[in-house]
Design an enzyme around this catalytic site. Structure first.
Site, PDB file in Angstrom:
ATOM      1  N   ASP A  13     -23.731 -17.611 -24.096  1.00 18.15           N
ATOM      2  CA  ASP A  13     -24.932 -18.293 -24.643  1.00 18.15           C
ATOM      3  C   ASP A  13     -25.244 -18.303 -25.749  1.00 18.15           C
ATOM      4  O   ASP A  13     -25.123 -18.934 -26.127  1.00 18.15           O
ATOM      5  CB  ASP A  13     -25.621 -17.210 -23.620  1.00 18.15           C
ATOM      6  CG  ASP A  13     -25.676 -17.173 -21.906  1.00 18.15           C
ATOM      7  OD1 ASP A  13     -26.350 -18.485 -21.802  1.00 18.15           O
ATOM      8  OD2 ASP A  13     -25.800 -16.502 -21.708  1.00 18.15           O
TER       9      ASP A  13
ATOM     10  N   GLU B 185     -23.048 -13.113 -19.832  1.00 15.94           N
ATOM     11  CA  GLU B 185     -23.882 -14.205 -19.431  1.00 15.94           C
ATOM     12  C   GLU B 185     -25.279 -13.425 -19.494  1.00 15.94           C
ATOM     13  O   GLU B 185     -25.519 -12.602 -18.634  1.00 15.94           O
ATOM     14  CB  GLU B 185     -23.461 -14.675 -18.500  1.00 15.94           C
ATOM     15  CG  GLU B 185     -24.117 -16.344 -17.622  1.00 15.94           C
ATOM     16  CD  GLU B 185     -23.167 -17.037 -19.280  1.00 15.94           C
ATOM     17  OE1 GLU B 185     -22.075 -16.939 -18.900  1.00 15.94           O
ATOM     18  OE2 GLU B 185     -24.502 -18.023 -19.241  1.00 15.94           O
ATOM     19  N   ASP B 186     -26.583 -14.813 -20.079  1.00 13.28           N
ATOM     20  CA  ASP B 186     -28.010 -15.032 -19.552  1.00 13.28           C
ATOM     21  C   ASP B 186     -28.652 -13.328 -20.067  1.00 13.28           C
ATOM     22  O   ASP B 186     -28.880 -12.971 -19.324  1.00 13.28           O
ATOM     23  CB  ASP B 186     -28.121 -15.367 -17.756  1.00 13.28           C
ATOM     24  CG  ASP B 186     -28.101 -16.699 -18.188  1.00 13.28           C
ATOM     25  OD1 ASP B 186     -26.957 -17.575 -19.328  1.00 13.28           O
ATOM     26  OD2 ASP B 186     -27.986 -17.235 -16.453  1.00 13.28           O
TER      27      ASP B 186
ATOM     28  N   GLY C 114     -33.449 -17.170 -29.722  1.00 11.77           N
ATOM     29  CA  GLY C 114     -32.283 -16.242 -29.350  1.00 11.77           C
ATOM     30  C   GLY C 114     -31.352 -16.193 -29.216  1.00 11.77           C
ATOM     31  O   GLY C 114     -30.426 -16.825 -30.052  1.00 11.77           O
TER      32      GLY C 114
ATOM     33  N   TYR D  85       1.278  -0.903  -0.158  1.00 11.34           N
ATOM     34  CA  TYR D  85      -0.089  -0.726  -0.236  1.00 11.34           C
ATOM     35  C   TYR D  85       0.779   1.003  -0.025  1.00 11.34           C
ATOM     36  O   TYR D  85       1.981   1.831  -0.976  1.00 11.34           O
ATOM     37  CB  TYR D  85      -0.785  -0.480   1.099  1.00 11.34           C
ATOM     38  CG  TYR D  85      -2.127   0.907   0.758  1.00 11.34           C
ATOM     39  CD1 TYR D  85      -2.994   1.442   0.057  1.00 11.34           C
ATOM     40  CD2 TYR D  85      -2.308   1.246   2.200  1.00 11.34           C
ATOM     41  CE1 TYR D  85      -4.035   2.261  -0.100  1.00 11.34           C
ATOM     42  CE2 TYR D  85      -3.493   2.809   2.334  1.00 11.34           C
ATOM     43  CZ  TYR D  85      -3.923   2.822   1.834  1.00 11.34           C
ATOM     44  OH  TYR D  85      -5.102   3.288   1.100  1.00 11.34           O
TER      45      TYR D  85
ATOM     46  N   LYS E 119     -20.142 -20.003 -12.378  1.00  6.24           N
ATOM     47  CA  LYS E 119     -19.445 -19.164 -13.461  1.00  6.24           C
ATOM     48  C   LYS E 119     -18.304 -19.068 -13.153  1.00  6.24           C
ATOM     49  O   LYS E 119     -17.488 -19.633 -13.476  1.00  6.24           O
ATOM     50  CB  LYS E 119     -20.056 -18.079 -14.776  1.00  6.24           C
ATOM     51  CG  LYS E 119     -21.372 -18.358 -15.338  1.00  6.24           C
ATOM     52  CD  LYS E 119     -21.455 -19.118 -16.603  1.00  6.24           C
ATOM     53  CE  LYS E 119     -22.365 -19.962 -16.605  1.00  6.24           C
ATOM     54  NZ  LYS E 119     -22.781 -20.900 -18.208  1.00  6.24           N
TER      55      LYS E 119
HETATM   56  N1  LIG Z   1     -26.855 -25.942 -22.093  1.00  9.83           N
HETATM   57  C1  LIG Z   1     -26.541 -24.841 -22.648  1.00  9.83           C
HETATM   58  O1  LIG Z   1     -25.481 -24.439 -22.134  1.00  9.83           O
HETATM   59  C2  LIG Z   1     -27.111 -23.498 -22.541  1.00  9.83           C
HETATM   60  C3  LIG Z   1     -28.641 -23.566 -22.810  1.00  9.83           C
HETATM   61  N2  LIG Z   1     -29.166 -22.269 -22.270  1.00  9.83           N
HETATM   62  C4  LIG Z   1     -30.771 -22.523 -22.837  1.00  9.83           C
HETATM   63  O2  LIG Z   1     -30.989 -21.866 -24.038  1.00  9.83           O
HETATM   64  C5  LIG Z   1     -32.821 -21.604 -23.295  1.00  9.83           C
HETATM   65  C6  LIG Z   1     -32.881 -19.768 -24.341  1.00  9.83           C
HETATM   66  O3  LIG Z   1     -31.372 -18.996 -23.477  1.00  9.83           O
HETATM   67  P1  LIG Z   1     -31.073 -17.757 -24.377  1.00  9.83           P
HETATM   68  O4  LIG Z   1     -31.048 -18.234 -25.869  1.00  9.83           O
HETATM   69  O5  LIG Z   1     -29.728 -17.064 -23.855  1.00  9.83           O
HETATM   70  O6  LIG Z   1     -32.073 -16.811 -24.030  1.00  9.83           O
HETATM   71  P2  LIG Z   1     -33.526 -15.552 -24.962  1.00  9.83           P
HETATM   72  O7  LIG Z   1     -33.785 -15.071 -24.274  1.00  9.83           O
HETATM   73  O8  LIG Z   1     -31.569 -14.822 -25.698  1.00  9.83           O
HETATM   74  O9  LIG Z   1     -34.064 -16.740 -26.199  1.00  9.83           O
HETATM   75  C7  LIG Z   1     -34.955 -17.259 -26.000  1.00  9.83           C
HETATM   76  C8  LIG Z   1     -35.503 -17.394 -26.751  1.00  9.83           C
HETATM   77  O10 LIG Z   1     -36.779 -19.092 -26.866  1.00  9.83           O
HETATM   78  C9  LIG Z   1     -37.466 -18.689 -27.088  1.00  9.83           C
HETATM   79  N3  LIG Z   1     -39.124 -19.938 -26.512  1.00  9.83           N
HETATM   80  C10 LIG Z   1     -39.497 -18.785 -25.446  1.00  9.83           C
HETATM   81  N4  LIG Z   1     -40.368 -20.297 -25.698  1.00  9.83           N
HETATM   82  C11 LIG Z   1     -40.673 -20.432 -26.193  1.00  9.83           C
HETATM   83  C12 LIG Z   1     -42.387 -20.942 -26.804  1.00  9.83           C
HETATM   84  N5  LIG Z   1     -42.499 -21.237 -26.101  1.00  9.83           N
HETATM   85  N6  LIG Z   1     -41.644 -22.272 -28.062  1.00  9.83           N
HETATM   86  C13 LIG Z   1     -41.097 -21.343 -28.612  1.00  9.83           C
HETATM   87  N7  LIG Z   1     -39.777 -20.737 -28.443  1.00  9.83           N
HETATM   88  C14 LIG Z   1     -39.518 -20.153 -27.344  1.00  9.83           C
HETATM   89  C15 LIG Z   1     -37.893 -17.763 -27.498  1.00  9.83           C
HETATM   90  O11 LIG Z   1     -38.971 -17.283 -27.878  1.00  9.83           O
HETATM   91  P3  LIG Z   1     -39.336 -15.174 -28.852  1.00  9.83           P
HETATM   92  O12 LIG Z   1     -38.112 -15.050 -30.166  1.00  9.83           O
HETATM   93  O13 LIG Z   1     -40.875 -15.460 -29.312  1.00  9.83           O
HETATM   94  O14 LIG Z   1     -38.762 -14.808 -27.386  1.00  9.83           O
HETATM   95  C16 LIG Z   1     -36.275 -17.517 -27.558  1.00  9.83           C
HETATM   96  O15 LIG Z   1     -36.323 -16.816 -28.506  1.00  9.83           O
HETATM   97  C17 LIG Z   1     -32.422 -21.811 -21.863  1.00  9.83           C
HETATM   98  O16 LIG Z   1     -33.173 -22.657 -21.720  1.00  9.83           O
HETATM   99  C18 LIG Z   1     -31.057 -21.751 -21.561  1.00  9.83           C
HETATM  100  O17 LIG Z   1     -31.165 -22.300 -19.989  1.00  9.83           O
HETATM  101  C19 LIG Z   1     -28.609 -21.534 -23.417  1.00  9.83           C
HETATM  102  C20 LIG Z   1     -27.183 -21.116 -23.333  1.00  9.83           C
HETATM  103  C21 LIG Z   1     -26.649 -22.248 -22.827  1.00  9.83           C
HETATM  104  C1  LIG Z   2     -25.809 -22.998 -19.289  1.00  5.98           C
HETATM  105  C2  LIG Z   2     -26.316 -21.445 -19.703  1.00  5.98           C
HETATM  106  O1  LIG Z   2     -25.585 -21.244 -19.683  1.00  5.98           O
HETATM  107  C3  LIG Z   2     -27.860 -21.154 -19.387  1.00  5.98           C
HETATM  108  O2  LIG Z   2     -28.169 -22.147 -19.562  1.00  5.98           O
HETATM  109  O3  LIG Z   2     -27.848 -20.065 -19.974  1.00  5.98           O
HETATM  110 MG   LIG Z   3     -26.403 -18.830 -19.182  1.00  6.10          MG
END
Ligand SMILES: NC(=O)C1=CN([C@@H]2O[C@H](COP(=O)(O)OP(=O)(O)OC[C@H]3O[C@@H](n4cnc5c(N)ncnc54)[C@H](OP(=O)(O)O)[C@@H]3O)[C@@H](O)[C@H]2O)C=CC1
Ligand SMILES: CC(=O)C(=O)O
Ligand SMILES: [Mg+2]
Length: 412
Positions: A161, A135-136, A195, A38, A93
């Site tokens: 993601d 993230e998220d 998404g 320090y 994370k």
């Molecule tokens: N296994 C892994 O390593 C990972 C898994 N994931 C999972 O992926 C999912 C999405 O995450 P992320 O992409 O970051 O989130 P986003 O919010 O960016 O995207 C979510 C997407 O899911 C769509 N969605 C939600 N509900 C429905 C439904 N009933 N029918 C069809 N589409 C639907 C949304 O549609 P709309 O555009 O119409 O809103 C949107 O396009 C989460 O469950 C997350 O846990 C994510 C990252 C890593």
């Molecule tokens: C694994 C992860 O990053 C998610 O589900 O959003």
């Molecule tokens: Mg995530």
């Protein structure tokens, strides 16, 4: 309360609240130590860094420190629950960065009104870190946030993601298709979700050989097609010129289902419509688009993966982000580019095909694991992953001209 829920809460509450803490890396025991650490000693590195910002890598923790930053708008598949509720995931994370790649990491949860406010908050603190893991953060804002931060910052910015998920999905998918005797060029692919994860996974699969016109993406309104007038710029890239409108329409004869959307969205009746020997990745966390038990009841010819640790074939970005950052930080890469992402895909694929160390079998409570339907991708606790992926990524950074250190670090 279920036993598992109570155990999960206790894990986070005890022995002290949360999952990470800060520890000192130098002596701070006596007057001399304090005079160096320090005042007055600290003034010397201050002056060095003021004269040359790169000296921060020599005199501070910057070079081995990644910030995990979220606004809590897409917490796993739980949705937009706000910044503070995302803190357990972000601490998680940070835990994974440290446990698997020796990277010090701190979580930062940002409350903001506009997208620009979030971007400028992150850009204004970025120099404190060696890299930033976003993230998220939900789509479509995540795309603008990442691109704008890449422009404004001199350190790697990586939306996990999007790209972490895409890298692990591509590695697992290419391996699964190989086992099923299918060619990615020919595969009919259904992507549930449009998404962050969905768009990045499909773009990387296209770089690996998938045909854009054979991809059918769905959002909450159904199939994304060229006659829809409500599409964002990123969804538009996947608008298919098709008459198919429903999940049943697109699942008929499909080779691949990737779920990155939400829990229990894939009905067994739709799964039954897929082509023989399909690949089904139900990656929503914590609850997949279809439970593996149910999927296996419907058909016995599928390869099934989820994002969870408690089923075979965990397709989860934990298999990427600690290691891609290890490689990037070690050669002080200014960005994480496509060459580094493809190197990570190939390294992950190749580790999957090699004999599994006993320590991994012990940690998994399994007697045997070898490349096949229930082992398409390595387990996160595999000690080979860090060296193999980080080496491949660091080399790719050097070869593609984004490394600021041109020699591979001696610990490789
Ligand atoms: N296994 C892994 O390593 C990972 C898994 N994931 C999972 O992926 C999912 C999405 O995450 P992320 O992409 O970051 O989130 P986003 O919010 O960016 O995207 C979510 C997407 O899911 C769509 N969605 C939600 N509900 C429905 C439904 N009933 N029918 C069809 N589409 C639907 C949304 O549609 P709309 O555009 O119409 O809103 C949107 O396009 C989460 O469950 C997350 O846990 C994510 C990252 C890593
Ligand atoms: C694994 C992860 O990053 C998610 O589900 O959003
Ligand atoms: Mg995530």
């Amino acid at each position: 309360m279920s036993d598992f829920r109570q155990r999960a809460l206790d894990y986070h509450a005890l022995p002290t609240p949360g999952k990470i803490k800060v520890e000192l890396s130098t002596a701070a025991e006596n007057v001399d130590d304090l005079a160096l650490a320090y005042s007055p000693g600290v003034a010397e590195p201050v002056k060095e860094i003021a004269a040359d910002p790169n000296a921060a890598y020599k005199y501070t923790a910057k070079g081995n420190m990644v910030a995990v930053i979220s606004n809590g708008t897409a917490i796993l598949g739980l949705g937009n629950l706000g910044p503070l509720a995302s803190k357990p995931v972000m601490e998680g994370k940070a835990l994974l960065f440290k446990r698997f790649a020796g990277i010090d990491s701190i979580d930062i949860e940002v409350k903001h009104r506009t997208t620009e406010e979030f971007i400028s908050t992150v850009a204004n603190i970025a120099d404190s870190f060696g890299g930033i893991n976003l993230e998220d953060i939900k789509a479509p804002e995540c795309f603008e946030i990442e691109q704008e931060l890449i422009k404004r910052c001199k350190i790697p910015i990586f939306h996990d993601d999007q790209h972490g998920t895409a890298i692990v999905t591509a590695a697992g998918m290419l391996n699964a298709l190989e086992i099923q005797g299918k060619d990615i060029n020919e595969a009919r692919i259904v992507c549930m979700g449009a998404g962050a994860a969905a768009v990045a996974c499909m773009e990387l699969l296209i770089k690996c050989g998938a045909q854009r016109e054979k991809i059918y993406m769905l959002d909450r309104k159904g199939v994304i097609h060229t006659r829809r007038g409500d599409l964002t710029e990123h969804k538009m890239l996947f608008a298919n010129n098709t008459d198919k409108r429903t999940i049943e329409d697109v699942m008929t004869g499909a080779d691949v289902f990737l779920g990155v959307s939400g829990p229990d969205l894939l009905q067994p009746e739709s799964l039954a419509l897929m082509a023989p020997n399909p690949v089904v990745f139900a990656c929503s966390n914590p609850d997949p688009e279809i439970k593996p038990e149910l999927a296996h009841e419907v058909r016995d010819d599928l390869i099934m993966a989820t994002g969870r640790s408690d089923y075979p074939n965990q397709v989860n970005n934990v298999l990427c982000f600690p290691f891609i950052f290890r490689g990037a930080l070690d050669v002080r890469a200014t960005e994480i580019n496509d060459a580094m992402k493809v190197a990570a895909v190939n390294a992950l694929r190749s580790v999957s095909k090699e004999p599994v160390p006993q320590s991994v079998l012990d940690a998994s409570n399994i007697d045997n694991l070898s490349f096949g339907r229930d082992y398409i991708i390595p387990k996160p606790m595999d000690p080979r992953l860090c060296e193999r992926i980080a080496t491949a990524v660091a080399k790719a950074a050097i070869n593609s001209g984004v490394a600021q250190i041109d020699e591979m670090p001696s610990h490789y």
